[in-house]
Scaffold this motif. Structure first.
Motif, PDB file in Angstrom:
ATOM      1  N   ARG A 288       0.799  -1.258   0.095  1.00  0.00           N
ATOM      2  CA  ARG A 288      -0.201  -0.089  -0.262  1.00  0.00           C
ATOM      3  C   ARG A 288       0.953   1.216  -0.114  1.00  0.00           C
ATOM      4  NH1 ARG A 288      -4.881   0.476   4.007  1.00  0.00           N
ATOM      5  NH2 ARG A 288      -5.202   1.913   2.903  1.00  0.00           N
ATOM      6  N   LEU A 289       1.617   1.063   0.673  1.00  0.00           N
ATOM      7  CA  LEU A 289       2.571   2.559   0.861  1.00  0.00           C
ATOM      8  C   LEU A 289       3.201   2.749  -1.037  1.00  0.00           C
ATOM      9  CD1 LEU A 289       5.130   1.717   3.583  1.00  0.00           C
ATOM     10  CD2 LEU A 289       2.587   2.859   3.605  1.00  0.00           C
ATOM     11  N   ARG A 290       2.901   3.941  -1.088  1.00  0.00           N
ATOM     12  CA  ARG A 290       4.082   4.278  -2.679  1.00  0.00           C
ATOM     13  C   ARG A 290       4.264   5.357  -2.419  1.00  0.00           C
ATOM     14  NH1 ARG A 290       1.027   2.115  -6.936  1.00  0.00           N
ATOM     15  NH2 ARG A 290      -0.104   1.230  -6.499  1.00  0.00           N
ATOM     16  N   PRO A 291       4.974   5.872  -2.887  1.00  0.00           N
ATOM     17  CA  PRO A 291       6.371   7.548  -2.535  1.00  0.00           C
ATOM     18  C   PRO A 291       5.453   8.374  -3.458  1.00  0.00           C
ATOM     19  CG  PRO A 291       8.119   5.787  -4.504  1.00  0.00           C
ATOM     20  CD  PRO A 291       6.030   4.720  -3.695  1.00  0.00           C
ATOM     21  N   GLY A 292       5.577   9.579  -2.053  1.00  0.00           N
ATOM     22  CA  GLY A 292       5.065  10.414  -2.364  1.00  0.00           C
ATOM     23  C   GLY A 292       3.338  10.869  -1.476  1.00  0.00           C
ATOM     24  N   LEU A 293       3.344   9.373  -0.868  1.00  0.00           N
ATOM     25  CA  LEU A 293       2.049   9.216   0.463  1.00  0.00           C
ATOM     26  C   LEU A 293       2.207  10.393   1.510  1.00  0.00           C
ATOM     27  CD1 LEU A 293       0.648   5.846   0.372  1.00  0.00           C
ATOM     28  CD2 LEU A 293       0.074   7.972  -1.130  1.00  0.00           C
ATOM     29  N   TYR A 294       1.399  11.354   1.845  1.00  0.00           N
ATOM     30  CA  TYR A 294       1.702  11.504   2.744  1.00  0.00           C
ATOM     31  C   TYR A 294       1.847  10.835   4.241  1.00  0.00           C
ATOM     32  CZ  TYR A 294       0.090  14.447   7.761  1.00  0.00           C
ATOM     33  OH  TYR A 294      -0.042  14.438   8.575  1.00  0.00           O
ATOM     34  N   ALA A 295       2.382  10.943   4.745  1.00  0.00           N
ATOM     35  CA  ALA A 295       2.819  10.006   6.164  1.00  0.00           C
ATOM     36  C   ALA A 295       2.889  11.103   7.823  1.00  0.00           C
ATOM     37  CB  ALA A 295       3.776   9.456   6.502  1.00  0.00           C
ATOM     38  N   ARG A 296       2.456  10.364   8.773  1.00  0.00           N
ATOM     39  CA  ARG A 296       2.232  10.475  10.283  1.00  0.00           C
ATOM     40  C   ARG A 296       3.654  10.122  10.331  1.00  0.00           C
ATOM     41  NH1 ARG A 296      -1.240   9.553  12.612  1.00  0.00           N
ATOM     42  NH2 ARG A 296      -2.179   8.116  11.363  1.00  0.00           N
ATOM     43  N   VAL A 297       4.440  10.791  11.420  1.00  0.00           N
ATOM     44  CA  VAL A 297       5.923   9.647  11.889  1.00  0.00           C
ATOM     45  C   VAL A 297       5.825   9.740  13.661  1.00  0.00           C
ATOM     46  CG1 VAL A 297       8.196   8.917  11.488  1.00  0.00           C
ATOM     47  CG2 VAL A 297       7.029   9.791   8.908  1.00  0.00           C
ATOM     48  N   ARG A 298       5.772   9.068  14.619  1.00  0.00           N
ATOM     49  CA  ARG A 298       5.769   9.456  15.695  1.00  0.00           C
ATOM     50  C   ARG A 298       7.586   8.594  16.233  1.00  0.00           C
ATOM     51  NH1 ARG A 298       2.267   6.706  20.035  1.00  0.00           N
ATOM     52  NH2 ARG A 298       3.236   4.594  19.243  1.00  0.00           N
ATOM     53  N   LEU A 299       7.792   9.706  16.358  1.00  0.00           N
ATOM     54  CA  LEU A 299       9.733   9.026  16.775  1.00  0.00           C
ATOM     55  C   LEU A 299       9.233   9.671  18.438  1.00  0.00           C
ATOM     56  CD1 LEU A 299      12.159   8.858  15.830  1.00  0.00           C
ATOM     57  CD2 LEU A 299      12.788  10.865  15.138  1.00  0.00           C
ATOM     58  N   GLY A 300      10.122   8.001  19.341  1.00  0.00           N
ATOM     59  CA  GLY A 300      10.641   8.111  20.236  1.00  0.00           C
ATOM     60  C   GLY A 300      11.227   9.454  21.111  1.00  0.00           C
ATOM     61  N   ALA A 301      11.534   9.634  22.066  1.00  0.00           N
ATOM     62  CA  ALA A 301      13.002  10.683  22.335  1.00  0.00           C
ATOM     63  C   ALA A 301      13.175  10.297  23.831  1.00  0.00           C
ATOM     64  CB  ALA A 301      12.144  11.719  22.246  1.00  0.00           C
TER      65      ALA A 301
END
Length: 405
Positions: A288-301
């Motif tokens: 389902r992932l395609r280049p250019g798609l909008y992504a919400r990323v959560r990164l541990g800090a």
């Protein structure tokens, strides 16, 4: 006259009797059967949870775009006429699958010519080599001049060099012939064909014949601010991000269901924006992932740390203050001001104001006031009932109930 006075007195006595009857009725209605004060109001039922510390991880959230790990522009390496297109537009292809065919006949003829030149050069080299061998025997018996021997040796060397040149020409011709068959350099998804059968293409074409992108894994690329970068642990800040939790969700997905790993931190921050380029790598098993798609990323800090979490429904607002209601051993409600931290999906981090073991009202906050007596029911921190056999309320959040900053 006496009769008038008698009637007036009779009316006054009747009014007094009526007023006394009303007072007696009021006293009989307002007084309990056994006499004394009225009974107290029943205790208000509320749900109460025990405060506990638990390990949480701070999160930073970013917006980014998906990028292909590998992206290749397919260009012709030889000139000629396209004779065949082997793929459907947008299809998945494997590495080595044919994509285009350029008319190979001119290049096959060049291979045959180079092969013939190599054969001639090899024959000439064989002749000059044999001639040199005879000259060496004659020279040993002083039957040939030294100058003639040198000429024959030079002719043999030139013939050997012509063989090498013919071999190189043959190799180049074969390579050009091989390039008439354009194959996929990677496994992935191909775009549409920009040239169809019958078109003449040139090795200097500015426009590629098509493009390909890998699909098994994709990057989520985003910009991290300077403060978040400085708050990362040492291993992650140096690029060794295998232990940094990273998750992602697409625009139509709830939460962050896709797990990945930190793959790249740029070597410098952009001084104009105060951010650094970051890439996280995610598997793409469902395609389902395609280049250019909008992504919400959560990164541990940072490392996990102990904190108290409560549901929003257990926290009240008093002008600019936030508070909770505590229940003591006598089931009496008291007011406690708290300081809140970050929030995530209905949970709030309580930075100060509560200690482990405090009993907090989690349901029914609107029905009580400080000083009220309540009838508490022990529940979990999320307001759900305790399971059979639970001795104490379990921590409220699920194992991944971590908050963001």
């Amino acid at each position: 006259m006496p009769s008038f006075q008698a009637r007036h007195v009779a009316l006054a006595l009747a009014g007094l009797l009526l007023a006394g009857g009303v007072l007696l009725m009021r006293e009989s209605v307002g007084t309990p059967a056994g006499g004394g004060k009225p009974p107290p109001a029943p205790a208000i039922q509320v749900d109460v949870a025990t405060v506990r510390y638990q390990a949480i991880t701070d999160w930073h959230e970013y917006s980014g775009r998906l990028e292909a790990v590998d992206r290749v522009e397919i260009r012709p390496l030889v000139s000629g006429t396209l004779t065949q297109v082997h793929f459907q537009d947008g299809a998945l292809v494997r590495r080595g699958d044919p994509l285009f065919t350029i008319d190979p006949r001119p290049y096959q003829a060049a291979v045959d010519e180079a092969q013939a030149q190599l054969t001639a050069a090899t024959a000439q080299a064989a002749y000059t080599g044999a001639d040199l061998a005879r000259a060496q025997r004659l020279l040993a018996g002083n039957a040939i001049a030294r100058r003639d021997f040198e000429e024959k040796r030079n002719a043999a060397r030139e013939a050997s060099a012509r063989v090498q040149a013919a071999q190189a020409a043959l190799q180049s011709a074969r390579l050009d012939l091989e390039h008439t068959r354009i194959v996929a350099p990677i496994s992935g998804r191909v775009s549409k064909a920009e040239a169809t059968e019958g078109n003449v293409v040139d090795r200097g074409n500015a426009r590629p014949l098509t493009t390909m992108v890998s699909v098994s894994q994709l990057y989520a690329s985003f910009e991290m601010d300077e403060q978040a970068f400085l708050g990362m642990n040492g291993a992650a800040a140096t690029g060794a991000g295998a232990t940094v939790p990273v998750s992602m969700g697409l625009a139509n997905e709830q939460g962050y269901p896709r797990q990945g790993r930190l793959a790249f931190l740029d070597n410098s921050l952009d001084p104009q924006t105060g951010t650094i380029r970051v890439r996280a790598l995610f598997d793409n098993p469902d395609g389902r992932l395609r280049p250019g798609l909008y992504a919400r990323v959560r990164l541990g800090a940072g490392a996990p740390h102990e904190a108290v979490l409560l549901r929003e429904q257990a926290i009240g607002t008093d002008q600019a203050k936030r508070f909770v209601m505590l229940v003591d051993a006598a089931n009496t409600v008291s007011y406690r001001e708290v300081t809140l931290g970050a929030s995530r999906e209905g949970w709030r981090v309580v930075q100060s104001g509560l200690a482990a073991g405090d009993q907090v009202v989690v349901n029914g906050l609107q029905r009580i006031r400080p000083g009220d007596t309540v009838q508490p029911t022990l529940v979990r921190a999320d307001g759900s009932a305790l399971a059979a056999g639970d001795a104490a309320p379990l921590p409220g959040p699920a194992p991944d109930a971590q908050h963001r900053s």
